[in-house]
Design an enzyme around this catalytic site. Structure first.
Site, short mmCIF file in Angstrom:
data_model
loop_
_atom_site.label_atom_id
_atom_site.label_comp_id
_atom_site.label_asym_id
_atom_site.label_seq_id
_atom_site.Cartn_x
_atom_site.Cartn_y
_atom_site.Cartn_z
N ARG A 112 0.80 -1.23 0.00
CA ARG A 112 0.00 0.00 0.00
C ARG A 112 0.83 1.27 0.00
O ARG A 112 0.30 2.35 0.25
CB ARG A 112 -0.97 0.00 1.18
CG ARG A 112 -0.32 -0.01 2.55
CD ARG A 112 -1.40 0.01 3.61
NE ARG A 112 -0.87 0.24 4.94
CZ ARG A 112 -1.62 0.54 6.00
NH1 ARG A 112 -2.92 0.65 5.86
NH2 ARG A 112 -1.07 0.72 7.18
N HIS A 113 2.14 1.17 -0.24
CA HIS A 113 3.01 2.35 -0.28
C HIS A 113 3.71 2.47 -1.62
O HIS A 113 4.09 1.46 -2.23
CB HIS A 113 4.07 2.27 0.83
CG HIS A 113 3.54 2.53 2.20
ND1 HIS A 113 3.15 1.52 3.05
CD2 HIS A 113 3.35 3.69 2.87
CE1 HIS A 113 2.73 2.04 4.19
NE2 HIS A 113 2.84 3.35 4.11
N SER A 144 -5.26 12.71 5.16
CA SER A 144 -4.78 13.39 6.36
C SER A 144 -5.04 14.87 6.19
O SER A 144 -4.79 15.43 5.11
CB SER A 144 -3.29 13.13 6.57
OG SER A 144 -2.85 13.73 7.78
#
Length: 434
Positions: free
Chosen positions: A219-220, A360
């Site tokens: 997922r990165h 975020s």
């Protein structure tokens, strides 16, 4: 090829020229077929060997799979053909011959491992289910742009080569810039904040970000697409409202415009647009929910970040997109504003899919003295960021915003097993080419 007809538009009685790739060849003796594939679908071409010129038959049947060809002929109805019609060819022109030894099978009959697929992305995207991912990605981004404009945003583009990083000198890719040290930008954060102090006030950007993190997870990425929003005169709750609106718009755009692609991915029944308001849990409530499950080896306490395992535990409990609000000030960046009545609690928030973090954000510190204090508390030199901080002396309004991971949005939307499936040419620790 101005006279080209797409395969989906070929109707019985027409004389057409279709151009595309040789998807399949079937030789049954006296009769043979090749299947031609273009961006709209496939069509069958029939060769009756005894009734056709030998050179025409030889040209059509000697070509290798995935070669590019143009076929001219009459379209006839044929119920047994895959699309109900077929072409009886008058000519076959081999435009580009393919090597008979392909590194992967675009028909999908033979599976290939992800590294092989990424090494041969051009061939990989000839598979309908892979192409569908990127058509869905394009539709989602189009819907996102439209939704931003509905919010009164101006689209901007900020520098990707910078003198210093958004959050200091860590996790940055250094480059040489005319004899000076520079870096690939890890976020448009500081620049989009400067824009809300200008006459634009409310902005968005969709563009690349670069993070030199030595991770190797599904997922990165080290180069990713960030969907960023910033608005003057917004607080953190209004920024969350906008975030929810944008994510829902992405799903709605796909639901409205990508039914064929969802069918290619076998997702027509299970794809759902998020409904209702996203739950908003405080950080403290999130810790309580996680600890109550007893599934982690250690009890989480105030100030702990959430591990991947903790995110999964909480996601299973909530079961839908949700926000985590009111994070500890000590673990949020310097530009996040603290609550006025409690300096230990920030206005920072994360928006989560049940499987991972997507967003975020938070309200930003717009007061110059408080902003400089935040730099010093996190061990950063305010002078290195003077281009940014000095603008806060000239009338910076209250503002809030967020960043959404574009590939993570598509990955979670489609249930992909690896984020690399949502980007054409991934960049990670092992992959710099193609």
């Amino acid at each position: 090829m101005d006279d080209r007809t797409y395969t989906a538009d070929a109707e019985p009685g027409d004389t057409v020229t279709v151009a595309g790739w040789v998807h399949e060849i079937r030789d049954l003796g006296g009769i043979a077929f090749i299947i031609i594939r273009d961006t709209t679908g496939k069509i069958q071409v029939k060769f009756e060997k005894d009734e056709m010129d030998d050179d025409l038959v030889e040209t059509g049947l000697d070509v290798h799979r995935e070669s590019v060809v143009a076929v001219t002929g009459d379209v006839e109805e044929e119920e047994r053909a895959p699309t109900g019609v077929e072409i009886v060819p008058d000519s076959v022109d081999v435009i580009a011959e393919a090597d008979p030894e392909l590194p992967l099978d675009p028909s999908g009959k033979v599976d290939a491992e992800l590294p092989t697929r990424l090494d041969n992305r051009t061939l990989d995207l000839r598979k309908p289910e892979v192409k569908a991912i990127f058509e869905i990605r394009a539709a989602a981004l189009e819907a996102v742009r439209d939704a931003f404009r509905d919010l009164g945003c101006t689209e901007i583009n900020t520098p990707k080569i910078v003198a210093t990083g958004t959050e200091g000198g860590t996790e940055l890719f250094p480059i040489t810039y005319f004899g000076q040290e520079a870096f690939m930008n890890q976020s448009p954060q500081l620049f989009k904040q400067l824009m809300v102090g200008s006459g634009l006030e409310r902005v968005f950007e969709i563009g690349p970000i670069f993070r030199a993190e030595e991770h190797n997870t599904p997922r990165h990425l080290n180069e990713a697409t960030s969907i960023d929003f910033e608005s003057a005169f917004y607080d953190h709750t209004e920024a969350m409202d906008a975030c929810e609106q944008i994510v829902k718009a992405a799903y709605e755009g796909v639901a409205e415009n990508c039914q064929d692609q969802l069918e290619a991915l076998d997702m027509t029944e299970e794809f759902e647009v998020p409904d209702g308001d996203f739950p908003r849990l405080t950080y403290e409530e999130a810790l309580e929910k996680i600890n109550a499950t007893g599934e982690l080896d250690e009890v989480l306490v105030w100030g702990d970040d959430l591990s991947t395992e903790a995110e999964h535990v909480l996601g299973d409990e909530v079961g839908e997109h949700y926000f985590i609000t009111d994070w500890p000030s000590e673990i949020k960046p310097f530009y996040i504003k603290d609550h006025d009545d409690d300096a230990e609690v920030s206005t920072g928030f994360d928006m989560m899919h049940p499987s991972m973090e997507l967003v975020s954000g938070g309200q930003r510190e717009h007061r110059y003295d408080k902003l400089v204090e935040g730099f010093e508390q996190q061990g950063l030199d305010p002078e290195a960021f003077e281009y940014y901080t000095k603008m806060f002396k000239y009338g910076m309004p209250p503002h809030a915003g967020w960043g959404l991971g574009g590939e993570r949005l598509i990955m979670t939307m489609l249930g992909l097993g690896n984020i690399r499936e949502a980007v054409l040419f991934p960049r990670d620790r092992q992959r710099l080419s193609p």
